[in-house]
Write a protein that holds these residues in place. Structure first.
Motif, PDB file in Angstrom:
ATOM      1  N   TYR A   1       0.833  -1.205   0.000  1.00  0.00           N
ATOM      2  CA  TYR A   1       0.000   0.000   0.000  1.00  0.00           C
ATOM      3  C   TYR A   1       0.867   1.254   0.000  1.00  0.00           C
ATOM      4  CZ  TYR A   1      -3.501  -3.407   1.594  1.00  0.00           C
ATOM      5  OH  TYR A   1      -4.319  -4.504   1.720  1.00  0.00           O
ATOM      6  N   LEU A   2       1.931   1.241   0.800  1.00  0.00           N
ATOM      7  CA  LEU A   2       2.799   2.414   0.921  1.00  0.00           C
ATOM      8  C   LEU A   2       3.499   2.732  -0.395  1.00  0.00           C
ATOM      9  CD1 LEU A   2       4.249   4.526   2.734  1.00  0.00           C
ATOM     10  CD2 LEU A   2       5.948   2.764   3.238  1.00  0.00           C
ATOM     11  N   ILE A   3       4.079   1.724  -1.017  1.00  0.00           N
ATOM     12  CA  ILE A   3       4.889   1.937  -2.218  1.00  0.00           C
ATOM     13  C   ILE A   3       4.045   2.327  -3.424  1.00  0.00           C
ATOM     14  CG2 ILE A   3       6.403   0.775  -3.878  1.00  0.00           C
ATOM     15  CD1 ILE A   3       7.441  -0.903  -1.476  1.00  0.00           C
ATOM     16  N   ILE A   4       2.830   1.772  -3.513  1.00  0.00           N
ATOM     17  CA  ILE A   4       1.986   2.054  -4.680  1.00  0.00           C
ATOM     18  C   ILE A   4       1.104   3.276  -4.446  1.00  0.00           C
ATOM     19  CG2 ILE A   4       0.144   1.165  -6.157  1.00  0.00           C
ATOM     20  CD1 ILE A   4       1.242  -1.635  -5.683  1.00  0.00           C
ATOM     21  N   GLN A   5       0.403   3.287  -3.335  1.00  0.00           N
ATOM     22  CA  GLN A   5      -0.629   4.291  -3.137  1.00  0.00           C
ATOM     23  C   GLN A   5      -0.096   5.687  -2.828  1.00  0.00           C
ATOM     24  OE1 GLN A   5      -1.609   5.166   0.444  1.00  0.00           O
ATOM     25  NE2 GLN A   5      -2.908   6.805  -0.329  1.00  0.00           N
ATOM     26  N   VAL A   6       0.910   5.803  -1.967  1.00  0.00           N
ATOM     27  CA  VAL A   6       1.377   7.129  -1.545  1.00  0.00           C
ATOM     28  C   VAL A   6       1.940   7.943  -2.711  1.00  0.00           C
ATOM     29  CG1 VAL A   6       3.053   8.361  -0.110  1.00  0.00           C
ATOM     30  CG2 VAL A   6       1.689   6.509   0.867  1.00  0.00           C
ATOM     31  N   PRO A   7       2.871   7.412  -3.535  1.00  0.00           N
ATOM     32  CA  PRO A   7       3.345   8.216  -4.679  1.00  0.00           C
ATOM     33  C   PRO A   7       2.223   8.596  -5.650  1.00  0.00           C
ATOM     34  CG  PRO A   7       4.810   6.356  -4.286  1.00  0.00           C
ATOM     35  CD  PRO A   7       3.599   6.137  -3.440  1.00  0.00           C
TER      36      PRO A   7
ATOM     37  N   GLY B   1      -9.607   2.831  -2.845  1.00  0.00           N
ATOM     38  CA  GLY B   1     -10.328   3.523  -1.787  1.00  0.00           C
ATOM     39  C   GLY B   1      -9.483   4.579  -1.100  1.00  0.00           C
ATOM     40  N   LEU B   2      -8.218   4.253  -0.847  1.00  0.00           N
ATOM     41  CA  LEU B   2      -7.315   5.225  -0.230  1.00  0.00           C
ATOM     42  C   LEU B   2      -7.104   6.430  -1.141  1.00  0.00           C
ATOM     43  CD1 LEU B   2      -4.679   2.745   1.238  1.00  0.00           C
ATOM     44  CD2 LEU B   2      -6.169   4.248   2.574  1.00  0.00           C
ATOM     45  N   LEU B   3      -6.927   6.172  -2.431  1.00  0.00           N
ATOM     46  CA  LEU B   3      -6.751   7.279  -3.379  1.00  0.00           C
ATOM     47  C   LEU B   3      -7.986   8.165  -3.408  1.00  0.00           C
ATOM     48  CD1 LEU B   3      -5.070   5.434  -6.396  1.00  0.00           C
ATOM     49  CD2 LEU B   3      -4.003   7.147  -4.932  1.00  0.00           C
TER      50      LEU B   3
ATOM     51  N   ILE C   1       1.212  12.547  -6.379  1.00  0.00           N
ATOM     52  CA  ILE C   1       1.333  13.066  -7.753  1.00  0.00           C
ATOM     53  C   ILE C   1      -0.024  13.557  -8.247  1.00  0.00           C
ATOM     54  CG2 ILE C   1       1.788  12.419 -10.143  1.00  0.00           C
ATOM     55  CD1 ILE C   1       3.928  10.475  -9.048  1.00  0.00           C
ATOM     56  N   LEU C   2      -1.072  12.758  -8.017  1.00  0.00           N
ATOM     57  CA  LEU C   2      -2.419  13.155  -8.450  1.00  0.00           C
ATOM     58  C   LEU C   2      -2.872  14.422  -7.726  1.00  0.00           C
ATOM     59  CD1 LEU C   2      -4.884  12.478 -10.154  1.00  0.00           C
ATOM     60  CD2 LEU C   2      -5.674  10.961  -8.322  1.00  0.00           C
ATOM     61  N   ALA C   3      -2.593  14.502  -6.422  1.00  0.00           N
ATOM     62  CA  ALA C   3      -2.966  15.689  -5.659  1.00  0.00           C
ATOM     63  C   ALA C   3      -2.236  16.924  -6.167  1.00  0.00           C
ATOM     64  CB  ALA C   3      -2.668  15.472  -4.173  1.00  0.00           C
TER      65      ALA C   3
ATOM     66  N   THR D   1      -6.782  11.793  -1.604  1.00  0.00           N
ATOM     67  CA  THR D   1      -6.147  12.671  -2.589  1.00  0.00           C
ATOM     68  C   THR D   1      -6.567  14.126  -2.387  1.00  0.00           C
ATOM     69  OG1 THR D   1      -5.979  10.888  -4.223  1.00  0.00           O
ATOM     70  CG2 THR D   1      -5.875  13.146  -5.049  1.00  0.00           C
ATOM     71  N   GLY D   2      -7.843  14.360  -2.173  1.00  0.00           N
ATOM     72  CA  GLY D   2      -8.329  15.722  -1.967  1.00  0.00           C
ATOM     73  C   GLY D   2      -7.756  16.369  -0.723  1.00  0.00           C
ATOM     74  N   TYR D   3      -7.520  15.569   0.310  1.00  0.00           N
ATOM     75  CA  TYR D   3      -6.931  16.090   1.551  1.00  0.00           C
ATOM     76  C   TYR D   3      -5.551  16.667   1.273  1.00  0.00           C
ATOM     77  CZ  TYR D   3      -5.026  15.933   6.309  1.00  0.00           C
ATOM     78  OH  TYR D   3      -4.427  16.252   7.516  1.00  0.00           O
ATOM     79  N   ASN D   4      -4.714  15.934   0.534  1.00  0.00           N
ATOM     80  CA  ASN D   4      -3.374  16.417   0.200  1.00  0.00           C
ATOM     81  C   ASN D   4      -3.431  17.561  -0.811  1.00  0.00           C
ATOM     82  OD1 ASN D   4      -1.258  14.486   1.523  1.00  0.00           O
ATOM     83  ND2 ASN D   4      -2.874  13.152   0.791  1.00  0.00           N
ATOM     84  N   MET D   5      -4.431  17.540  -1.690  1.00  0.00           N
ATOM     85  CA  MET D   5      -4.576  18.612  -2.663  1.00  0.00           C
ATOM     86  C   MET D   5      -4.747  19.959  -1.972  1.00  0.00           C
ATOM     87  SD  MET D   5      -7.674  19.262  -5.342  1.00  0.00           S
ATOM     88  CE  MET D   5      -8.673  19.866  -3.965  1.00  0.00           C
ATOM     89  N   VAL D   6      -5.467  19.992  -0.868  1.00  0.00           N
ATOM     90  CA  VAL D   6      -5.682  21.246  -0.144  1.00  0.00           C
ATOM     91  C   VAL D   6      -4.358  21.814   0.367  1.00  0.00           C
ATOM     92  CG1 VAL D   6      -6.735  22.230   1.922  1.00  0.00           C
ATOM     93  CG2 VAL D   6      -8.066  20.724   0.463  1.00  0.00           C
TER      94      VAL D   6
END
Length: 299
Positions: A82-88, A171-173, A92-94, A177-182
């Motif tokens: 989850y860490l290696i795939i989802q976080v980057p 689900g995590l994305l 990037i999307l945010a 994602t919106g949280y980090n976008m802010v």
């Protein structure tokens, strides 16, 4: 005013005033955080069931047990997937979304920003029920894929390890994602627009301006969001519990979910659970330290 107390200079008075304001908060942190952490460390060196605990022989028995616990190794592997795939992907999307929504000429900016941010405010129970329904054998996702001819039969999304992990990552994305976008939107407001205009006058296109001018000025915020997201993923519990219950056969279970099971389900073993919690703590601390060293290039 301080004739009878010559030692109380203006600087010392200000320092004592500052410590006076800090002391209540520091005492609360000590009582509510550090003392329980020490008690948990002592507990991690005990063994037994329920409240019948005694110090293990040797004291590090619970930590040694982790090395041979295949379920813990699997949950560790799942968490790092989850860490290696989802976080980057999420960061990037945010970053891309924040840059697009920062365009002064974009219409309905408030609507788009709110729509992308809202998922992180949605109730975990509601969102997990929606995702479980969408990815059921007769759910919307299978119906849509069958309708456009991409699959020949329904996919058991939550019943296979690879697809179940994919649903959790998705689900995590969707949720964070919106949280980090802010965070990135807030940082973009402080970027010197003259540097962007200068880059455009020099002939830089939109991508070159974004990569070589905007991103370097966002490095402190990128570092902050990377640390927050890494720490949150290492302590992931909600999605593992609500979406898949850790299944099938522990293949999607996170370390925090396993910690919960060891603590409160089956045969509660608080000593072993405390050892798992300290492993998570060490992983969080080490990865945060590495990110700080790699990402913070200030002199």
């Amino acid at each position: 005013m301080n004739r009878n107390r010559p030692w109380l200079t203006e600087g010392r008075r200000r320092s004592l005033t500052g410590w006076g304001f800090l002391l209540p908060a520091a005492l609360l942190i000590l009582v509510m955080s550090f003392i329980p952490m020490f008690q948990a460390f002592v507990l991690s060196m005990k063994t037994g069931r329920g409240t019948n605990l005694e110090f293990a022989e040797p004291l590090w028995s619970n930590y040694a047990r982790l090395l041979s616990d295949e379920v813990f190794k699997l949950t560790l592997q799942n968490t790092f997937i989850y860490l290696i795939i989802q976080v980057p992907l999420m960061l990037i999307l945010a970053l891309v979304l924040a840059n697009l929504l920062n365009d002064p000429h974009l219409r309905w900016k408030g609507f788009w920003r709110t729509a992308i941010f809202l998922p992180c405010a949605v109730s975990l129970v509601s969102y997990s029920l929606v995702f479980r329904t969408m990815f059921a054998n007769d759910g919307f996702v299978n119906d849509a894929l069958l309708g456009i001819g991409l699959i020949d039969g329904p996919i058991n999304w939550l019943g296979q390890p690879e697809t179940a992990r994919f649903v959790i990552i998705l689900g995590l994305l969707w949720r964070w994602t919106g949280y980090n976008m802010v965070f990135y939107l807030a940082a973009l407001q402080n970027i010197d627009q003259s540097s962007i205009e200068a880059a455009r006058m020099d002939g830089a296109n939109a991508w070159q301006t974004f990569w070589h001018v905007t991103v370097p000025q966002l490095k402190p915020m990128i570092l902050l969001t990377a640390i927050i997201s890494t720490n949150g993923t290492l302590q992931l519990f909600d999605e593992s519990w609500a979406l898949t219950r850790g299944g099938p056969a522990y293949s999607t279970m996170s370390m925090s979910h396993y910690l919960y099971e060891v603590s409160f389900l089956k045969n509660p073993n608080f000593g072993y659970a405390a050892a798992i919690s300290f492993v998570i703590l060490v992983l969080v601390a080490v990865l945060a330290f590495v990110q700080m060293k790699v990402g913070d290039k200030r002199d």
